[in-house]
Design an enzyme around this catalytic site. Structure first.
Site, mmCIF file in Angstrom:
data_model
loop_
_atom_site.group_PDB
_atom_site.id
_atom_site.type_symbol
_atom_site.label_atom_id
_atom_site.label_comp_id
_atom_site.label_asym_id
_atom_site.label_seq_id
_atom_site.Cartn_x
_atom_site.Cartn_y
_atom_site.Cartn_z
ATOM 1 N N LYS A 157 6.773 -45.067 40.470
ATOM 2 C CA LYS A 157 5.596 -45.962 40.600
ATOM 3 C C LYS A 157 5.397 -46.645 39.248
ATOM 4 O O LYS A 157 5.708 -46.060 38.208
ATOM 5 C CB LYS A 157 4.344 -45.147 40.967
ATOM 6 N N LYS A 159 5.042 -49.198 42.551
ATOM 7 C CA LYS A 159 6.012 -49.381 43.638
ATOM 8 C C LYS A 159 7.066 -50.409 43.256
ATOM 9 O O LYS A 159 8.264 -50.235 43.484
ATOM 10 C CB LYS A 159 5.283 -49.854 44.912
ATOM 11 N N LYS A 183 13.288 -41.368 44.390
ATOM 12 C CA LYS A 183 13.647 -42.470 45.294
ATOM 13 C C LYS A 183 12.962 -43.761 44.847
ATOM 14 O O LYS A 183 11.949 -43.734 44.129
ATOM 15 C CB LYS A 183 13.245 -42.138 46.727
ATOM 16 N N ASP A 185 10.719 -47.017 45.948
ATOM 17 C CA ASP A 185 9.639 -47.162 46.920
ATOM 18 C C ASP A 185 10.118 -48.052 48.073
ATOM 19 O O ASP A 185 11.109 -48.775 47.942
ATOM 20 C CB ASP A 185 8.374 -47.730 46.272
ATOM 21 N N GLU A 186 9.350 -48.008 49.172
ATOM 22 C CA GLU A 186 9.843 -48.665 50.400
ATOM 23 C C GLU A 186 9.932 -50.179 50.269
ATOM 24 O O GLU A 186 10.668 -50.823 51.021
ATOM 25 C CB GLU A 186 8.963 -48.300 51.603
ATOM 26 N N HIS A 273 13.074 -43.774 55.309
ATOM 27 C CA HIS A 273 11.646 -44.044 55.148
ATOM 28 C C HIS A 273 11.165 -44.682 56.452
ATOM 29 O O HIS A 273 11.930 -45.388 57.103
ATOM 30 C CB HIS A 273 11.421 -44.985 53.953
ATOM 31 N N ARG A 274 9.922 -44.453 56.812
ATOM 32 C CA ARG A 274 9.473 -44.938 58.144
ATOM 33 C C ARG A 274 8.367 -46.004 58.054
ATOM 34 O O ARG A 274 7.559 -46.172 58.952
ATOM 35 C CB ARG A 274 8.965 -43.749 58.948
ATOM 36 N N LYS A 313 -2.547 -38.877 52.195
ATOM 37 C CA LYS A 313 -3.351 -40.089 52.464
ATOM 38 C C LYS A 313 -2.975 -40.764 53.781
ATOM 39 O O LYS A 313 -3.600 -41.741 54.192
ATOM 40 C CB LYS A 313 -3.157 -41.076 51.317
ATOM 41 N N SER A 346 5.163 -36.666 52.461
ATOM 42 C CA SER A 346 4.852 -37.583 51.373
ATOM 43 C C SER A 346 3.536 -38.293 51.687
ATOM 44 O O SER A 346 2.997 -38.145 52.774
ATOM 45 C CB SER A 346 6.002 -38.600 51.271
ATOM 46 N N GLY A 347 3.025 -38.993 50.708
ATOM 47 C CA GLY A 347 1.828 -39.829 50.943
ATOM 48 C C GLY A 347 0.565 -39.171 50.456
ATOM 49 O O GLY A 347 -0.032 -38.357 51.148
ATOM 50 N N GLY A 348 0.171 -39.493 49.239
ATOM 51 C CA GLY A 348 -1.097 -38.968 48.722
ATOM 52 C C GLY A 348 -1.018 -37.494 48.377
ATOM 53 O O GLY A 348 -2.028 -36.794 48.309
ATOM 54 N N GLN A 368 7.221 -34.753 48.453
ATOM 55 C CA GLN A 368 7.317 -35.884 47.512
ATOM 56 C C GLN A 368 5.938 -36.297 47.047
ATOM 57 O O GLN A 368 4.977 -36.345 47.839
ATOM 58 C CB GLN A 368 7.896 -37.107 48.241
ATOM 59 N N ALA A 369 5.852 -36.661 45.781
ATOM 60 C CA ALA A 369 4.582 -37.202 45.293
ATOM 61 C C ALA A 369 4.871 -38.338 44.316
ATOM 62 O O ALA A 369 5.697 -38.188 43.409
ATOM 63 C CB ALA A 369 3.770 -36.120 44.586
ATOM 64 N N GLY A 370 4.198 -39.452 44.530
ATOM 65 C CA GLY A 370 4.316 -40.571 43.597
ATOM 66 C C GLY A 370 3.142 -40.488 42.628
ATOM 67 O O GLY A 370 3.249 -39.979 41.511
#
Ligand code: CAP
Ligand code: MG
Length: 419
Positions: A157, A159, A183, A185-186, A273-274, A313, A346-348, A368-370
């Protein structure tokens, strides 16, 4: 009048032979003035051989061989449809979706409709390659076969916006702090500020350096998402640079893109990634459940797949995420010989999320954590250290509060993210 003028799309006494039919489960709300049976019939017709009117061109043979049948209807709007297997082309994921997840979402006969799940005969599922690596293969790359612990990952990050040099520096700090996996970011692909090839070279150099200095294997998933030909060029470049993993945004790139890359057997694991799945996945009354996307992703050959973080999140409740994680590890039956997929949460997320995720989803997950790493008061490396400390605590059955007493990075993470 039956939809399209044909009856027999509904047969509640039908005995479905599992090897001859693909069955799909839908939640259906009929349109005003329509019964659930009428709506179900219209769905079965439109997703198999029918249309709105009786056809002069219909053949008895087609009706007998390829007419889908609603074989279960229950009060809360759940219907089950059996599709003769011949409707589906072996190994063709886009065609599968065009059939059971195509026109039906726009039909006026339904107010809402959601594809909840599907089951397919072994010979159909096995017509897809499945993951090249799966959980064991990835653990071999990451050197965690013995430990069998969850992998810790981060997303660089911000992103987008960092230069390749800055990107590599952040990745290096994360790996030095104990991340197994970094990784893109998307929405990071190739940009004026971060040309794909330069980023890959620099980040892989950083991975080599971190591996040499820590003695631990490191993985990097560059995001190759683009048109299929560009994805292939990028994947081949990563391979030539010694990369071990690539990332594809499977929804925006499409399963045709995923199958194209998987079919090249490049010898690198595919991180799926979705992004965009929630456009049709989060509404419980209309769209396509993530479980369906997960099953198709596994069939198409993704090795790691985002399935939801439960406590982060993004939407996705515990029951759903647990079910998908179980599905990704199912062996035998139609999944025989198909490798299990490494579920990604992942996510928040932050170190504080790890005890719950470890207890709920077990060891074969990637956490995973950004923001949860790069937002640590002492920076990326401390954030990664705190993630690993939280994992150590969880695997030892020690509370974070307790473990934080002797681990400064975790203490500061708890202080910052626990607010
Ligand atoms: C997480 C993330 C992931 C989402 C995807 C982001 O960053 O990189 O793309 O988690 O959601 O861009 O938000 P943070 P899901 O750790 O900073 O939130 O895994 O549910 O598909
Ligand atoms: Mg992201």
């Amino acid at each position: 009048m039956a939809y399209g003028g044909y009856s027999k799309y509904v047969d509640l006494r039908m005995r479905v032979e599992p090897e001859k039919y693909l069955t799909a489960v839908f939640y259906v709300e009929p349109a005003k003035g329509k019964s659930l049976v009428q709506a179900a019939e219209a769905v079965a017709a439109e997703s198999s051989i029918g249309t709105w009117v009786k056809l002069s061109t219909m053949q008895d043979r087609v009706l007998q061989k390829l007419q889908a049948k609603v074989f279960e209807i229950n009060r809360n709007g759940i219907i089950k449809i059996a599709y003769p297997l011949e409707i589906f082309e072996n190994g063709n994921a886009p065609q599968l979706l065009s059939d059971i997840a195509g026109n039906i979402f726009g039909m006026k006969e339904v107010e809402n409709i959601r594809l909840l799940d599907f089951e397919a005969p072994k010979k159909y599922v096995q017509s897809f390659p499945g993951p090249a690596f799966g959980v064991e293969g990835i653990r071999k790359i990451a050197g965690t076969l013995k430990e069998r612990r969850p992998h810790i990952g981060t997303i660089v990050k911000p992103k987008v916006g960092l230069t390749p040099k800055e990107n590599a520096a952040v990745a290096y700090e994360a790996w030095m702090g104990g991340c197994d996996f970094v990784k893109d970011d998307e929405n990071l692909t190739s940009h004026s500020f971060s040309p794909f090839e330069e980023r890959v070279v620099r980040v892989l150099e950083a991975a080599d350096k971190a591996e040499a200095e820590t003695g631990a294997k490191k993985m990097y998933a560059p995001n190759i998402t683009a048109s299929a030909d560009v994805m292939l060029k990028r994947a081949e470049f990563v391979k030539a640079q010694g990369g071990n993993c690539i990332m594809v945004d499977v929804i925006t790139a499409g399963f045709a893109g995923v199958q194209f890359i998987r079919g090249r057997n490049l010898g690198m694991c595919i991180h799926a990634h979705r992004a965009m799945h929630a456009a049709f996945g989060r509404n419980k009354r209309h769209g396509i459940a993530m479980k369906v996307i997960a099953k198709i992703s596994r069939m198409c050959g993704t090795d790691q797949l985002h399935i939801g973080g439960i406590v982060g999140k993004m939407e996705g409740d515990e029951k759903e995420v647990r079910e998908i994680s179980r599905e990704m590890r199912k062996l035998g039956g139609c999944w025989r010989k198909m490798k299990p997929v490494f579920s990604v949460c992942s996510g928040g997320l932050s170190p504080l999320s790890i005890p719950f995720l470890y207890k709920t989803l077990g060891r074969d997950i990637i956490i995973q954590a950004g923001g949860g790493v790069h937002g640590h008061p002492d920076g990326t490396r401390a954030g990664a250290i705190a993630m690993r400390q939280a994992l150590d605590a969880s695997m030892r059955g020690v509370s974070l509060k307790e473990y934080a007493k002797g681990h400064e990075e975790l203490r500061k993470a708890v202080e910052k993210f626990g607010k």
